[in-house]
Design a protein around this motif. Structure first.
Motif, PDB file in Angstrom:
ATOM      1  N   ILE A   1       0.859  -1.188   0.000  1.00 36.02           N
ATOM      2  CA  ILE A   1       0.000   0.000   0.000  1.00 36.02           C
ATOM      3  C   ILE A   1       0.895   1.239   0.000  1.00 36.02           C
ATOM      4  N   LYS A   2       0.311   2.385  -0.345  1.00 38.99           N
ATOM      5  CA  LYS A   2       1.077   3.637  -0.356  1.00 38.99           C
ATOM      6  C   LYS A   2       1.404   4.059   1.076  1.00 38.99           C
ATOM      7  N   ALA A   3       2.536   4.721   1.236  1.00 44.31           N
ATOM      8  CA  ALA A   3       2.964   5.181   2.556  1.00 44.31           C
ATOM      9  C   ALA A   3       1.934   6.125   3.167  1.00 44.31           C
ATOM     10  N   THR A   4       1.272   6.937   2.349  1.00 47.33           N
ATOM     11  CA  THR A   4       0.280   7.887   2.872  1.00 47.33           C
ATOM     12  C   THR A   4      -0.894   7.152   3.513  1.00 47.33           C
ATOM     13  N   GLU A   5      -1.342   6.060   2.893  1.00 44.55           N
ATOM     14  CA  GLU A   5      -2.445   5.286   3.476  1.00 44.55           C
ATOM     15  C   GLU A   5      -2.026   4.667   4.806  1.00 44.55           C
ATOM     16  N   SER A   6      -0.799   4.151   4.841  1.00 48.62           N
ATOM     17  CA  SER A   6      -0.264   3.577   6.066  1.00 48.62           C
ATOM     18  C   SER A   6      -0.249   4.610   7.192  1.00 48.62           C
ATOM     19  N   GLU A   7       0.176   5.837   6.868  1.00 50.42           N
ATOM     20  CA  GLU A   7       0.274   6.888   7.885  1.00 50.42           C
ATOM     21  C   GLU A   7      -1.097   7.310   8.399  1.00 50.42           C
ATOM     22  N   ILE A   8      -2.092   7.365   7.516  1.00 49.14           N
ATOM     23  CA  ILE A   8      -3.450   7.747   7.941  1.00 49.14           C
ATOM     24  C   ILE A   8      -3.998   6.717   8.922  1.00 49.14           C
ATOM     25  N   ARG A   9      -3.843   5.436   8.596  1.00 46.67           N
ATOM     26  CA  ARG A   9      -4.342   4.379   9.475  1.00 46.67           C
ATOM     27  C   ARG A   9      -3.610   4.389  10.817  1.00 46.67           C
ATOM     28  N   TYR A  10      -2.319   4.641  10.775  1.00 47.81           N
ATOM     29  CA  TYR A  10      -1.512   4.658  11.989  1.00 47.81           C
ATOM     30  C   TYR A  10      -1.905   5.831  12.892  1.00 47.81           C
ATOM     31  N   SER A  11      -2.149   7.001  12.300  1.00 48.10           N
ATOM     32  CA  SER A  11      -2.519   8.167  13.115  1.00 48.10           C
ATOM     33  C   SER A  11      -3.886   7.962  13.760  1.00 48.10           C
ATOM     34  N   THR A  12      -4.810   7.285  13.056  1.00 52.23           N
ATOM     35  CA  THR A  12      -6.126   6.985  13.647  1.00 52.23           C
ATOM     36  C   THR A  12      -5.972   5.997  14.800  1.00 52.23           C
ATOM     37  N   TRP A  13      -5.098   5.015  14.612  1.00 46.66           N
ATOM     38  CA  TRP A  13      -4.811   4.060  15.693  1.00 46.66           C
ATOM     39  C   TRP A  13      -4.326   4.798  16.947  1.00 46.66           C
ATOM     40  N   LYS A  14      -3.411   5.752  16.775  1.00 48.12           N
ATOM     41  CA  LYS A  14      -2.845   6.462  17.928  1.00 48.12           C
ATOM     42  C   LYS A  14      -3.924   7.282  18.651  1.00 48.12           C
ATOM     43  N   LYS A  15      -4.887   7.783  17.878  1.00 40.25           N
ATOM     44  CA  LYS A  15      -6.007   8.502  18.495  1.00 40.25           C
ATOM     45  C   LYS A  15      -6.832   7.545  19.363  1.00 40.25           C
ATOM     46  N   ALA A  16      -7.008   6.310  18.866  1.00 42.98           N
ATOM     47  CA  ALA A  16      -7.749   5.305  19.636  1.00 42.98           C
ATOM     48  C   ALA A  16      -6.992   4.911  20.903  1.00 42.98           C
ATOM     49  N   VAL A  17      -5.648   4.840  20.811  1.00 40.22           N
ATOM     50  CA  VAL A  17      -4.832   4.495  21.975  1.00 40.22           C
ATOM     51  C   VAL A  17      -5.069   5.503  23.099  1.00 40.22           C
TER      52      VAL A  17
END
Length: 553
Positions: free
Chosen positions: A491-507
């Motif tokens: 997948i594109k790095a941008t998609e990876s970063e969006i999913r990761y930032s949402t995860w951190k919000k959930a944390v």
């Protein structure tokens, strides 16, 4: 009739792998590193109260004997003579605390598991005694004060179990992590059993000075632990004693490593900067820092990686520890019942290929690295009426990968040089959806050993290389090449970063669920928020599932 011809093999080495969920005995050819035979037994865990996790030391010991016997029977069926087994290594779940009676050989209390949370109030009381400008505990041990490590578990047992207090007063008590309990029992127990541990396991007790490689009197005084109950500390590769009973009686036990150090050795990460991630009950990423202790500024632990011989130098590692990895799949199976086998999680996740905006924070035992936040508890968020069990299974696998990403980021910041790839091992690496997700979320290649039991291989290598055994060479030119499978990001790095930032919000939303425990009752004052929350979530899941099956709009 002629007797069946014995298979021709080189010297063999056995490895006991005692993990949280199971015990395993494996036998390797020391010249080729080929796995010849193995047997595994699943173990029970006990949860007497919310946050408490215990195991029966006698069940663990019996499972070791059973695995050795069954594996030797399988060797016989392959026409391989068990007398070819020249040494045994031990790899074990770390930090789990056992106290037993040296006169009877009986445990004085259940083993308190590394995941156990009962010591939160103990940790909070101890933390008040550490000067703000002199955290001597962390500077000597490389560890933060946490429920995770053995010293606070041992302190709780000494404070709360009268039978243990009495045994200590009478000089009958012995303490050890699982390796110590097994080696003492296997080498004779009450009849001259060797009470020892290795530097890797000792470094996880919070009583061990990782610089001097000795038990530390100041630390023992701080935790009020009597030093005479502690095992002697040896290297990870030397003859500790011989098996005194069973089918392998007389075979030396000559290797001992905590499971994550064993995996580092099994992955042959012998050079500074090499790293591996093991996916088991928890998830553990270790990066070899060579002969120097590197102290993290980003929530990682400093630990002893290995010491492969009495006269060999100790090597160190930075470690990121995640409490819940494979355990979240077991939770989906045993607690929610949305899968019948662990393997089914891969099938469900593959069907949908997305979590559909659902995020799962499996902070069942708080958050470990890089947060060290004991107040956190598990949450599932981003649910809609469209969410089904497949999306939750996908989110659970994704959670393991996001937690690994957080640790990898911390290691990259501490070391200053980003890892170009990640070597992985452990039973969960057989899940191809998980491995592809991991490559996508890290956005670097993930390289999987074809033989996932690298902790067993590491223990066998240490045992076979020990002085007096010398059947396994650790010279670089003699090490067998391990076949690898490679997963590239898709997948594109941008998609990876969006999913990761949402995860951190959930944390962030998972934190602050639990206040301190009441020392009188050993009950958390706000624990009931979590079970109720999960009950509601599981009810919603079942309701959606029922409506979906029945065709109700």
């Amino acid at each position: 009739m002629a007797a069946p011809k014995q298979a021709v093999v080189g010297p063999l080495v056995g490895a006991v792998v005692q993990s949280t969920n199971s015990t395993h005995f494996l036998v390797f050819n020391s010249k080729t590193a080929e796995l010849l035979s193995h047997h595994q037994v699943e173990l029970t865990q006990e949860f007497p109260k919310e946050g408490w996790v215990e195991q029966d030391p006698k069940e663990i010991l019996q499972s070791v004997y059973e695995c050795i016997e069954k594996t030797c029977q399988k060797l016989q069926e392959l026409n391989i003579d068990k007398s070819n087994i020249k040494a045994i290594g031990v790899s074990n779940q770390r930090e789990t605390t056992v106290i037993w009676d040296k006169l009877t050989g009986e445990p004085l209390y259940n083993a308190v598991a590394w995941l156990d949370l009962r010591t939160q109030s103990t940790v909070e009381n101890l933390s008040k005694k550490i000067p703000g400008n002199n955290n001597f505990v962390k500077s000597k041990t490389g560890l933060p004060l946490s429920t995770y490590f053995s010293a606070v578990k041992l302190r709780w047992i000494l404070d709360n179990v009268r039978e243990v207090q009495k045994a200590v007063e009478e000089g009958r008590a012995l303490f050890g992590t699982i390796d110590s309990w097994l080696i003492w029992s296997l080498t004779g127990g009450v009849n001259g059993g060797v009470h020892c541990t290795d530097v890797t396991n000792a470094s996880r007790t919070m009583l061990f000075n990782i610089h001097s490689l000795q038990w530390d009197k100041e630390l023992c005084d701080f935790f009020e632990i009597p030093m005479d109950i502690l095992p002697s500390v040896w290297s990870s590769s030397e003859i500790y004693g011989q098996m005194k009973t069973g089918t392998l009686e007389g075979v030396p036990i000559s290797g001992c490593l905590g499971d994550q150090s064993a995996a580092l050795v099994g992955q042959m990460c012998f050079h500074e900067g090499q790293a591996k991630n093991t996916y088991g009950t928890g998830c553990f990423l270790l990066c070899n820092t060579g002969r120097k202790c590197v102290f993290s500024e980003h929530g990682l632990l400093t630990t002893v990686a290995y010491k492969l011989g009495k006269d060999k130098p100790a090597c160190y590692a930075l470690e990121g520890s995640v409490a819940i990895a494979g355990a979240v799949i077991r939770w989906l199976r045993d607690n929610l019942g949305i899968i019948k086998t662990s393997e089914e999680s891969e099938k469900l996740a593959k069907e949908v290929g997305t979590s559909y905006g659902c995020y799962f924070i499996p902070a069942f035992s708080g958050l470990y690295a890089p947060y060290w936040e004991p107040s956190a508890r598990g949450i599932i968020c981003g649910l809609t009426q469209f969410t089904n069990k497949s999306h939750i299974a996908f989110a659970a696998l994704e959670a393991i990968c996001f937690q690994t990403r957080e640790i990898l980021d911390a290691i990259n910041r501490d070391c200053g040089i980003p890892l170009s790839h990640l070597q992985v091992d452990g039973g969960m690496t057989n899940n191809k959806v998980l491995m592809q997700l991991q490559a996508d979320i890290l956005h670097i290649p993930v390289i999987k050993a074809s033989m996932p039991e690298t902790s067993a291989l590491g223990a066998a290598m240490a045992a076979g290389a020990a002085e007096g055994v010398n059947v396994w060479s650790l010279k670089p030119e003699d090490l067998s090449t391990v076949m690898m499978e490679r997963f590239e990001p898709q997948i594109k790095a941008t998609e990876s970063e969006i999913r990761y930032s949402t995860w951190k919000k959930a944390v962030m939303k998972s934190m602050g669920w639990v206040t301190a425990q009441s020392p009188e009752s050993n009950e958390p004052t706000m624990f009931y928020t979590l079970p109720l929350g999960f009950f509601i979530v599981s009810s919603i899941i079942m309701l959606i599932g029922a409506r979906y099956i029945s065709g109700i709009p």
